[in-house]
Design a protein around this motif. Structure first.
Motif, PDB file in Angstrom:
ATOM      1  N   CYS A   1      -7.249  -0.186  -7.081  1.00 50.57           N
ATOM      2  CA  CYS A   1      -5.712   0.315  -6.006  1.00 50.57           C
ATOM      3  C   CYS A   1      -4.740   0.204  -7.032  1.00 50.57           C
ATOM      4  O   CYS A   1      -4.664  -0.602  -8.213  1.00 50.57           O
ATOM      5  CB  CYS A   1      -5.774  -1.168  -5.044  1.00 50.57           C
ATOM      6  SG  CYS A   1      -4.321  -1.186  -4.690  1.00 50.57           S
TER       7      CYS A   1
ATOM      8  N   CYS B   1      -2.154   6.251  -0.974  1.00 49.99           N
ATOM      9  CA  CYS B   1      -3.250   6.728  -1.925  1.00 49.99           C
ATOM     10  C   CYS B   1      -4.569   7.483  -1.596  1.00 49.99           C
ATOM     11  O   CYS B   1      -5.154   8.534  -1.764  1.00 49.99           O
ATOM     12  CB  CYS B   1      -2.688   6.483  -3.048  1.00 49.99           C
ATOM     13  SG  CYS B   1      -4.358   5.233  -3.838  1.00 49.99           S
ATOM     14  N   SER B   2      -4.991   6.302  -1.105  1.00 52.74           N
ATOM     15  CA  SER B   2      -6.526   6.359  -0.437  1.00 52.74           C
ATOM     16  C   SER B   2      -7.418   6.450  -1.519  1.00 52.74           C
ATOM     17  O   SER B   2      -9.143   6.665  -1.380  1.00 52.74           O
ATOM     18  CB  SER B   2      -6.805   7.585   0.285  1.00 52.74           C
ATOM     19  OG  SER B   2      -6.532   8.543  -0.792  1.00 52.74           O
TER      20      SER B   2
ATOM     21  N   CYS C   1       0.555  -1.200  -0.267  1.00 55.11           N
ATOM     22  CA  CYS C   1       0.068   0.037   0.203  1.00 55.11           C
ATOM     23  C   CYS C   1       0.969   1.384   0.468  1.00 55.11           C
ATOM     24  O   CYS C   1       1.795   1.419   0.597  1.00 55.11           O
ATOM     25  CB  CYS C   1      -1.237   0.174   0.787  1.00 55.11           C
ATOM     26  SG  CYS C   1      -1.943   1.513   1.475  1.00 55.11           S
ATOM     27  N   ILE C   2       0.147   1.921  -0.534  1.00 53.87           N
ATOM     28  CA  ILE C   2       1.408   3.838  -0.719  1.00 53.87           C
ATOM     29  C   ILE C   2       0.186   4.533  -0.346  1.00 53.87           C
ATOM     30  O   ILE C   2       1.011   6.211  -0.766  1.00 53.87           O
ATOM     31  CB  ILE C   2       1.769   3.927  -2.321  1.00 53.87           C
ATOM     32  CG1 ILE C   2       0.829   4.603  -2.780  1.00 53.87           C
ATOM     33  CG2 ILE C   2       2.760   2.859  -3.045  1.00 53.87           C
ATOM     34  CD1 ILE C   2       0.765   4.265  -4.937  1.00 53.87           C
TER      35      ILE C   2
ATOM     36  N   ILE D   1      -8.712  -0.206   3.220  1.00 49.31           N
ATOM     37  CA  ILE D   1      -7.323  -0.684   3.691  1.00 49.31           C
ATOM     38  C   ILE D   1      -6.917  -1.103   5.260  1.00 49.31           C
ATOM     39  O   ILE D   1      -6.209  -2.221   5.166  1.00 49.31           O
ATOM     40  CB  ILE D   1      -6.218   0.521   3.156  1.00 49.31           C
ATOM     41  CG1 ILE D   1      -4.181   0.046   3.251  1.00 49.31           C
ATOM     42  CG2 ILE D   1      -6.498   1.797   3.263  1.00 49.31           C
ATOM     43  CD1 ILE D   1      -4.269  -1.343   2.640  1.00 49.31           C
TER      44      ILE D   1
ATOM     45  N   CYS E   1      -8.790   4.041  -1.995  1.00 50.90           N
ATOM     46  CA  CYS E   1     -10.110   2.367  -2.168  1.00 50.90           C
ATOM     47  C   CYS E   1     -10.048   3.121  -1.202  1.00 50.90           C
ATOM     48  O   CYS E   1     -11.498   2.434  -0.952  1.00 50.90           O
ATOM     49  CB  CYS E   1      -9.701   1.433  -1.574  1.00 50.90           C
ATOM     50  SG  CYS E   1      -8.096   1.835   0.062  1.00 50.90           S
TER      51      CYS E   1
HETATM   52  S1  SF4 Z   1      -6.045   2.320  -2.879  1.00 53.82           S
HETATM   53 FE1  SF4 Z   1      -6.010   1.847  -0.642  1.00 53.82          FE
HETATM   54  S2  SF4 Z   1      -4.641   0.055  -0.414  1.00 53.82           S
HETATM   55 FE2  SF4 Z   1      -3.985   0.605  -2.503  1.00 53.82          FE
HETATM   56  S3  SF4 Z   1      -2.239   2.139  -2.498  1.00 53.82           S
HETATM   57 FE3  SF4 Z   1      -4.608   2.853  -2.441  1.00 53.82          FE
HETATM   58  S4  SF4 Z   1      -4.533   3.344   0.302  1.00 53.82           S
HETATM   59 FE4  SF4 Z   1      -3.434   1.922  -0.332  1.00 53.82          FE
END
Ligand code: SF4
Length: 480
Positions: free
Chosen positions: A381, A324-325, A321-322, A350, A327
């Motif tokens: 994601c 990024c939010s 996980c980076i 996440i 999800c």
């Molecule tokens: S979409 Fe969610 S699980 Fe995937 S990298 Fe972004 S925060 Fe992490």
């Protein structure tokens, strides 16, 4: 906080917290507007890249390779940072990381630090640990400042104050800023420009006096020892460059093998997080350079449950996980409950998979069930983390941990026996048809008694038919 941090002890379970959150119309309106806006922007900028899917595949491959050789890359990172003039510290859990940072600050003789937004330090409860040692930490990210002034908790990875609208923020600035430093103007309105200006003036005073800064990190390159932070306001860059001592707390999974791997992630991260083509501020530094930025740099590498997560073949993908939010912004559950219901520093999809793995499923047993398994998170994601797969995997662990001694577990065991025997199945169908019709009104069963009401509270259950398909078949077709 638990011994590993991450979850807020005493928080209600997700279903109870969600029930309360769902009644908050203002919260739902704030969330709907904010997540909808970011969601649309993300889709637009992701569609601009012809190789978006290839970038996602590359990111997944880099993260998988890093996880497979994590021990190697972490040692390489330590060597690179040390060679560049920094000092690396290893922290196995929250308590050790807090002790290391506290002692580093105490060694400078300072009683105040400025902070650039960092989930790792929220995870370990660093501000609280510093406060116990008489050291005040000032959050400098605008949203984190709002959370700190409100004595609140973050509710979103990227927009921690997403649950507040601008009128609530204006009232908070007017009431609280003066207790932490420069007060807000008395005639402050809820215009975004005025709110940003009030925060800018308040924070500028902190930047100009702080001698110690604490940061998180988005990535660190093992080959060069370069640490990187992306942000939107420039406040982070003030923290990273003005103080004499910089302490960075970073989860061990943030390491990347090489500097050139950033090419992939710096395209994916801004588009997936804020819906921008690039981050307004990307700060990188490698150790220390005389006359340029902090003269002392410490990197604290935090485990805190990550090697346990790495040991699980299904769950380890979560470490890619980076933050990024994306999800969170596509999740129908998050959009309705908000982040506080997850009872953790890491909310949303996440959080539902990361938190139980970091603290143990027994500490966060309701979180793997905080999902409809619709799969929108997996589609969004940028690192292709299969969140629904990990959710189902963790659900099985929760059930196994309870050893089948739940109403559901016992019901499933009984159902297994019945489905295994045609004679028992026939008898059960007859009993269900009789009982169901006795309970039914207008062809539907209302609220079931006892623990079974959990099923009927949110669902219409049709009354069973007068005869089963097997009975009907026997009567009408068996002779054909
Ligand atoms: S979409 Fe969610 S699980 Fe995937 S990298 Fe972004 S925060 Fe992490």
């Amino acid at each position: 906080m638990s011994s590993r941090g991450v979850v807020w002890l005493g928080s209600p379970s997700f279903p109870d917290a969600a029930r309360v959150a769902l009644k908050d119309d203002q919260l739902r309106a704030n969330l709907k507007r904010a997540t909808g806006t970011i969601r649309d922007k993300r889709l637009t900028v992701a569609a601009e890249l012809d190789d978006w899917e290839e970038l996602r595949t590359a990111a997944e491959a880099i993260k998988n390779r890093t996880a497979r050789h994590l021990d190697h890359y972490l040692v390489q990172l330590e060597e690179s940072v040390t060679a560049a003039g920094g000092t690396v510290h290893w922290a196995s859990d929250a308590a050790e990381a807090n002790r290391i940072v506290t002692e580093l600050v105490q060694a400078t003789g300072e009683r105040e630090v400025v902070k650039v937004k960092s989930m790792a330090t929220q995870e370990i409860g660093l501000n609280e640990a510093l406060a116990e040692a008489g050291i005040t930490a000032y959050e400098t990210d605008l949203a984190e400042l709002i959370v700190q002034l409100g004595d609140d908790r973050p509710s979103h990875i990227l927009v921690p104050a997403i649950h507040k609208n601008r009128t609530e923020i204006r009232d908070l600035f007017r009431a609280e800023m003066g207790h932490w430093g420069q007060p807000a103007p008395e005639d402050l309105t809820d215009e975004p420009r005025e709110l940003a200006e009030a925060a800018r003036r308040h924070l500028r005073q902190k930047f100009l006096t702080a001698k110690v800064a604490v940061s998180g990190a988005n990535f660190a390159c093992a080959d060069t020892g370069t640490v990187l932070v992306v942000e939107s306001e420039g406040n982070g860059r003030m923290c990273l460059t003005l103080p004499e001592t910089l302490i960075t707390v970073m989860g061990i999974e943030k390491v990347l093998p090489t500097w050139s791997d950033l090419e992939v992630f710096l395209q994916l991260l801004p588009r997936s997080s804020t819906g921008e083509r690039m981050n307004p501020y990307t700060s990188t530094w490698s150790g220390t350079t005389e006359g340029d930025g902090p003269s002392e740099f410490h990197l604290v590498l935090l485990d805190n449950g990550r090697t346990d997560t790495l040991a699980d073949p299904v769950g380890r993908q979560t470490l890619g996980c980076i933050r990024c939010s994306a999800c969170l912004n596509v999740c129908p559950v998050f959009e309705r409950t908000g982040g506080h219901a997850y009872g953790s520093v890491y909310p949303g999809p996440i959080g539902a998979v990361l938190t139980p793995q970091l603290v143990g499923v027994e500490q966060a047993a309701s979180l793997p069930f905080a999902s409809t398994l619709c799969g929108a998170c997996y589609d969004a994601c940028p690192v292709k983390i299969n969140i629904p797969e990990v959710l189902a995997h963790l659900r099985a662990k929760v059930v196994e941990a309870k050893d089948g001694h739940t109403v559901e577990g016992l019901a499933m065991k009984a159902a297994g026996k019945v489905l295994d025997s045609p004679r028992l199945l026939g008898a059960a169908q007859k009993a269900a048809a009789l009982g169901g019709r006795a309970l039914a009104r207008n062809g539907k069963i209302g609220r079931l008694p006892g623990p079974l009401h959990g099923w009927t509270d949110t669902r219409d259950t049709p009354a069973p038919p007068a005869e089963s398909f097997r009975t009907w078949w026997r009567k009408n077709r068996e002779s054909e």
